[in-house]
Design an enzyme around this catalytic site. Sequence first.
Site, short mmCIF file in Angstrom:
data_model
loop_
_atom_site.label_atom_id
_atom_site.label_comp_id
_atom_site.label_asym_id
_atom_site.label_seq_id
_atom_site.Cartn_x
_atom_site.Cartn_y
_atom_site.Cartn_z
N HIS A 1 -6.96 -5.85 2.01
CA HIS A 1 -5.86 -5.29 2.79
C HIS A 1 -5.32 -6.37 3.73
O HIS A 1 -6.10 -7.05 4.40
CB HIS A 1 -6.34 -4.16 3.70
CG HIS A 1 -6.81 -2.92 3.01
ND1 HIS A 1 -6.02 -1.79 2.90
CD2 HIS A 1 -7.98 -2.62 2.42
CE1 HIS A 1 -6.71 -0.85 2.28
NE2 HIS A 1 -7.90 -1.32 1.97
N ASP B 1 0.85 -1.19 0.00
CA ASP B 1 0.00 0.00 0.00
C ASP B 1 0.88 1.24 0.00
O ASP B 1 1.88 1.31 0.72
CB ASP B 1 -0.93 -0.01 1.23
CG ASP B 1 -2.08 0.96 1.07
OD1 ASP B 1 -3.23 0.51 0.92
OD2 ASP B 1 -1.83 2.19 1.10
N ILE B 2 0.49 2.24 -0.77
CA ILE B 2 1.30 3.46 -0.89
C ILE B 2 1.26 4.29 0.39
O ILE B 2 2.20 5.05 0.66
CB ILE B 2 0.85 4.27 -2.13
CG1 ILE B 2 1.95 5.18 -2.63
CG2 ILE B 2 -0.43 5.05 -1.86
CD1 ILE B 2 1.71 5.73 -4.03
N HIS C 1 -10.19 -5.29 -3.50
CA HIS C 1 -8.86 -5.51 -2.92
C HIS C 1 -8.98 -5.96 -1.48
O HIS C 1 -9.90 -5.57 -0.76
CB HIS C 1 -7.99 -4.25 -3.02
CG HIS C 1 -8.61 -3.01 -2.47
ND1 HIS C 1 -9.56 -2.29 -3.17
CD2 HIS C 1 -8.46 -2.38 -1.29
CE1 HIS C 1 -9.94 -1.25 -2.44
NE2 HIS C 1 -9.30 -1.28 -1.28
N GLY D 1 -16.04 2.30 3.62
CA GLY D 1 -14.71 2.92 3.57
C GLY D 1 -13.92 2.62 2.32
O GLY D 1 -12.71 2.83 2.28
N GLN D 2 -14.60 2.11 1.27
CA GLN D 2 -13.88 1.79 0.03
C GLN D 2 -13.62 3.05 -0.78
O GLN D 2 -14.56 3.79 -1.10
CB GLN D 2 -14.70 0.79 -0.81
CG GLN D 2 -13.97 0.34 -2.06
CD GLN D 2 -14.76 -0.68 -2.88
OE1 GLN D 2 -15.94 -0.95 -2.59
NE2 GLN D 2 -14.12 -1.23 -3.89
N ASN E 1 -12.75 -3.47 2.47
CA ASN E 1 -13.68 -2.35 2.53
C ASN E 1 -14.60 -2.41 1.31
O ASN E 1 -14.13 -2.61 0.18
CB ASN E 1 -12.92 -1.03 2.54
CG ASN E 1 -12.07 -0.86 3.79
OD1 ASN E 1 -12.44 -1.33 4.86
ND2 ASN E 1 -10.92 -0.21 3.66
#
Length: 120
Positions: free
Chosen positions: A109, A34-35, A107, A100-101, A94
Amino acid sequence: MSATDPDCIFCRIVNGQIPSRKVYEDDEVLAFHDIHPWAPVHFLMVPKAHIDSLAQVESQHSALLGKMLTLAPRLALQEGCRPYPDGGYRVVVNTGAEGGQEVHHLHVHVMGGPRPWLKG
Ligand code: 5GP
Ligand code: ZN
């Protein structure tokens, strides 16, 4: 659902148009860091084919989802999470605005490592 969406940031990561720090790749799944990590270990697992969210998943996706959940523990340890039960990790999908997407390409997490975390 279509196989790829040119306006989707994760489709662009899958096809190499946007660089990512790769954790794992096979013909169906890509995992990358994750960035903006919330935790010392924080990576995302995505299907290579575009699916908007978990809300669009159908029975034909069962094997794909099973593969992703089966990969999560292995990749978590590979990326530095300590083993269950003293270590562990959090696995989150999410879904939708109230879930919270923010990126509308399914994806998973995977977050772990020593606490405190930035979030969660
Ligand atoms: P969501 O809120 O949709 O569940 O999570 C989307 C995640 O994607 C966020 O944690 C965010 O930091 C990450 N993200 C967004 N854009 C990029 C990007 O260009 N590269 C990477 N590696 N992660 C991204
Ligand atoms: Zn996509």
